[in-house]
Design a protein around this motif. Structure first.
Motif, PDB file in Angstrom:
ATOM      1  N   PHE A   4      16.566   7.518  -6.741  1.00 28.20           N
ATOM      2  CA  PHE A   4      17.878   7.891  -7.432  1.00 28.20           C
ATOM      3  C   PHE A   4      17.324   8.657  -8.983  1.00 28.20           C
ATOM      4  N   MET A   5      17.784   9.637  -9.082  1.00 29.57           N
ATOM      5  CA  MET A   5      17.614  10.334 -10.421  1.00 29.57           C
ATOM      6  C   MET A   5      18.910  11.004 -10.953  1.00 29.57           C
ATOM      7  N   THR A   6      18.814  11.147 -12.291  1.00 28.89           N
ATOM      8  CA  THR A   6      20.198  12.004 -12.862  1.00 28.89           C
ATOM      9  C   THR A   6      19.225  13.129 -13.573  1.00 28.89           C
ATOM     10  N   THR A   7      20.223  14.282 -13.778  1.00 30.70           N
ATOM     11  CA  THR A   7      19.673  15.436 -14.163  1.00 30.70           C
ATOM     12  C   THR A   7      21.055  16.232 -14.927  1.00 30.70           C
ATOM     13  N   ASN A   8      20.556  17.180 -15.688  1.00 31.52           N
ATOM     14  CA  ASN A   8      21.554  18.226 -16.420  1.00 31.52           C
ATOM     15  C   ASN A   8      21.140  19.465 -15.956  1.00 31.52           C
TER      16      ASN A   8
ATOM     17  N   LEU B   2       0.732  -1.142  -0.010  1.00 29.77           N
ATOM     18  CA  LEU B   2       0.010   0.065  -0.114  1.00 29.77           C
ATOM     19  C   LEU B   2       0.788   1.324   0.058  1.00 29.77           C
ATOM     20  N   ALA B   3       1.831   1.334   0.667  1.00 26.83           N
ATOM     21  CA  ALA B   3       2.671   2.490   0.726  1.00 26.83           C
ATOM     22  C   ALA B   3       3.543   2.630  -0.467  1.00 26.83           C
ATOM     23  N   ASN B   4       3.827   1.460  -1.231  1.00 28.08           N
ATOM     24  CA  ASN B   4       4.406   1.607  -2.485  1.00 28.08           C
ATOM     25  C   ASN B   4       3.546   2.151  -3.520  1.00 28.08           C
ATOM     26  N   ILE B   5       2.169   1.828  -3.412  1.00 29.27           N
ATOM     27  CA  ILE B   5       1.250   2.454  -4.363  1.00 29.27           C
ATOM     28  C   ILE B   5       1.072   4.062  -4.036  1.00 29.27           C
ATOM     29  N   TYR B   6       1.097   4.323  -2.808  1.00 29.65           N
ATOM     30  CA  TYR B   6       0.893   5.756  -2.249  1.00 29.65           C
ATOM     31  C   TYR B   6       2.170   6.379  -2.915  1.00 29.65           C
ATOM     32  N   MET B   7       3.389   5.892  -2.812  1.00 32.92           N
ATOM     33  CA  MET B   7       4.520   6.785  -3.200  1.00 32.92           C
ATOM     34  C   MET B   7       4.537   6.959  -4.719  1.00 32.92           C
ATOM     35  N   LEU B   8       3.955   5.791  -5.589  1.00 32.06           N
ATOM     36  CA  LEU B   8       4.017   5.848  -6.699  1.00 32.06           C
ATOM     37  C   LEU B   8       3.025   6.930  -7.417  1.00 32.06           C
ATOM     38  N   ASP B   9       1.983   7.296  -6.601  1.00 29.21           N
ATOM     39  CA  ASP B   9       1.012   8.391  -6.868  1.00 29.21           C
ATOM     40  C   ASP B   9       1.790   9.573  -6.695  1.00 29.21           C
ATOM     41  N   TRP B  10       2.542   9.766  -5.468  1.00 28.47           N
ATOM     42  CA  TRP B  10       3.176  10.784  -4.956  1.00 28.47           C
ATOM     43  C   TRP B  10       4.131  11.359  -5.994  1.00 28.47           C
ATOM     44  N   GLU B  11       4.927  10.635  -6.811  1.00 31.48           N
ATOM     45  CA  GLU B  11       6.023  10.694  -7.572  1.00 31.48           C
ATOM     46  C   GLU B  11       5.806  10.765  -8.980  1.00 31.48           C
ATOM     47  N   GLN B  12       4.329  11.021  -9.382  1.00 32.29           N
ATOM     48  CA  GLN B  12       4.067  11.067 -10.599  1.00 32.29           C
ATOM     49  C   GLN B  12       4.758  12.336 -11.458  1.00 32.29           C
ATOM     50  N   GLN B  13       4.525  13.427 -10.637  1.00 32.37           N
ATOM     51  CA  GLN B  13       5.163  14.525 -11.172  1.00 32.37           C
ATOM     52  C   GLN B  13       6.526  14.659 -11.513  1.00 32.37           C
ATOM     53  N   LEU B  14       7.303  14.067 -10.521  1.00 36.72           N
ATOM     54  CA  LEU B  14       8.571  14.000 -10.813  1.00 36.72           C
ATOM     55  C   LEU B  14       9.057  12.966 -11.995  1.00 36.72           C
ATOM     56  N   MET B  15       8.261  11.862 -11.947  1.00 37.76           N
ATOM     57  CA  MET B  15       8.395  11.076 -13.271  1.00 37.76           C
ATOM     58  C   MET B  15       8.324  11.700 -14.656  1.00 37.76           C
ATOM     59  N   HIS B  16       7.248  12.347 -14.462  1.00 41.75           N
ATOM     60  CA  HIS B  16       6.905  13.245 -15.695  1.00 41.75           C
ATOM     61  C   HIS B  16       8.167  14.006 -16.231  1.00 41.75           C
ATOM     62  N   ASP B  17       8.546  14.952 -15.135  1.00 40.08           N
ATOM     63  CA  ASP B  17       9.629  15.951 -15.450  1.00 40.08           C
ATOM     64  C   ASP B  17      10.866  15.022 -15.964  1.00 40.08           C
ATOM     65  N   GLN B  18      11.254  14.058 -15.137  1.00 36.99           N
ATOM     66  CA  GLN B  18      12.642  13.401 -15.633  1.00 36.99           C
ATOM     67  C   GLN B  18      12.229  12.337 -17.096  1.00 36.99           C
ATOM     68  N   GLN B  19      10.936  12.310 -17.318  1.00 31.09           N
ATOM     69  CA  GLN B  19      10.990  11.626 -18.597  1.00 31.09           C
ATOM     70  C   GLN B  19      11.019  12.821 -19.782  1.00 31.09           C
ATOM     71  N   ALA B  20      10.538  13.847 -19.491  1.00 32.42           N
ATOM     72  CA  ALA B  20      10.806  14.934 -20.544  1.00 32.42           C
ATOM     73  C   ALA B  20      11.946  15.526 -20.669  1.00 32.42           C
ATOM     74  N   ASP B  21      12.821  15.429 -19.502  1.00 32.86           N
ATOM     75  CA  ASP B  21      14.298  15.694 -19.649  1.00 32.86           C
ATOM     76  C   ASP B  21      14.981  14.502 -20.325  1.00 32.86           C
ATOM     77  N   GLN B  22      14.251  13.341 -20.509  1.00 30.59           N
ATOM     78  CA  GLN B  22      15.234  12.128 -20.868  1.00 30.59           C
ATOM     79  C   GLN B  22      16.298  11.708 -19.979  1.00 30.59           C
ATOM     80  N   GLU B  23      15.889  11.780 -18.716  1.00 30.47           N
ATOM     81  CA  GLU B  23      16.906  11.616 -17.700  1.00 30.47           C
ATOM     82  C   GLU B  23      16.304  10.254 -16.720  1.00 30.47           C
TER      83      GLU B  23
END
Length: 357
Positions: free
Chosen positions: A99-103, A68-89
């Protein structure tokens, strides 16, 4: 400490979004939600002859709470995931470690992480922005825009493995060097780090009284199985790169089961819980292993079986023996009580029910 109502709402959205025909096997979404509320609302435990009911969050160590906590965290991180995918990171998470990479610049990534910190009052994050990061048991180093990985060892960790003198079946010791080398080859991205880790494994085994001949034998077995025996003594970069890529992308047994089930999510529980059908041609012999008189138990039992039962012309001549070895109880099993007394579990709680946060 995730909010119960918020977590249940996220769980409902997750099920509606991912379930085919709104079912898992024969369970409907309503059935799953009803069981989820039951688990959260009836978490009662005993401590020092009193009963307590947890009124906030979920029980640590509970498989349901972790999911349940994993599903809750998945919902919380959606914006971060969207931003990372947009930046191809790269973006990855294991439970509550991300863990994240960024330029982006240092200030830009801080703004993004601060926004994530304010998104949910129940989730507080701390972060580190560096060119070298320790994530779980991996050290990731950014060298001129190329990610280099090696094994991360905590400074407090001691080089301890199961002592060779321990009273365990022989196959347990055989798997330790192999599994250690497999982990090193998967994590270390270059041959120099792998060689250093191989030396570390060798020393750890020697310190735990493993014979040098035993260590050498099973090191050779690892390279034989992975078809790199010709260069065992000295791996060059190209050969090691092929070995690393081969093992890195090789699915585990659990991953293979999940891959087989991805075609139809409705059969997922059935696939994961499926047991082998009973085979009348195989007999499993279970016994507790001991390094003393029972060390030759398998050989003696086979001789006895062949002489008195599986002799030529008998009805069980075709039956194959397979031995299921069990390890003896440890001191931990004997001295640690993990459950309250049975009398207390049978007693119905009345006025002693307490509320705990």
């Amino acid at each position: 400490m995730i909010p119960r109502q918020g977590a249940l709402e996220v769980l409902l959205q997750f099920l509606e979004r991912n379930l085919r025909n709104n079912k898992i096997g024969t369970l409907r979404i309503d059935d799953i939600m009803r069981m989820a509320r039951l688990v959260l609302d009836t978490n009662i435990f005993a401590y020092e002859n009193k009963y307590y009911r947890q009124i906030r969050g979920g029980a640590m160590g509970s498989a349901f709470t972790q999911t349940l906590a994993n599903i809750y965290m998945l919902d919380w991180e959606q914006q971060l995931m969207h931003d990372q995918q947009a930046d191809q990171e790269i973006d990855g998470r294991y439970i509550d470690d991300v863990f994240m990479t960024t330029n982006l610049t240092h200030d830009q990534i801080k703004i993004r992480l601060d926004n994530a910190h304010r998104e949910d009052p129940n989730i507080r994050i701390s972060y580190s922005i560096q060119s070298t990061i320790d994530f779980l048991d991996v050290t990731v180093n950014n060298e001129h825009s190329h990610l280099k990985t090696s094994i991360f060892h905590k400074s407090a960790a001691e080089p301890s493995v199961l002592p060779y003198t321990s009273d365990h079946p022989r196959h347990v010791f055989r798997n330790i060097p192999y599994a250690a080398l497999l982990r090193a080859a998967r994590i270390c991205s270059n041959v120099e780090d792998f060689d250093m880790e191989r030396i570390r494994i060798d020393l750890s085994l020697l310190l735990n009284e493993y014979p040098p001949s035993f260590i050498s034998k099973h090191f050779h077995r690892f390279f034989e199985i992975n078809q790199t025996m010709a260069v065992f003594e000295r791996l060059d970069s190209q050969v090691y790169y092929q070995l690393h890529q081969q093992l890195l992308h090789k699915p585990t047994r659990r991953e293979q089961q999940l891959q087989q089930a991805t075609g139809d999510i409705d059969v997922l529980p059935e696939v994961l819980q499926r047991k082998k059908p009973w085979d009348s041609n195989v007999m499993y012999v279970k016994y507790n292993f001991e390094s003393g008189p029972r060390l030759a138990f398998q050989r003696d039992f086979r001789t006895w079986w062949k002489k008195h039962f599986a002799y030529k012309g008998s009805n069980v001549e075709h039956v194959q023996l397979k031995f299921a070895v069990k390890t003896n109880y440890t001191l931990e099993d004997m001295f640690i009580r993990k459950k309250p007394p049975s009398a207390m579990l049978k007693r119905k709680p009345t006025n002693v029910l307490q509320q705990a946060t």
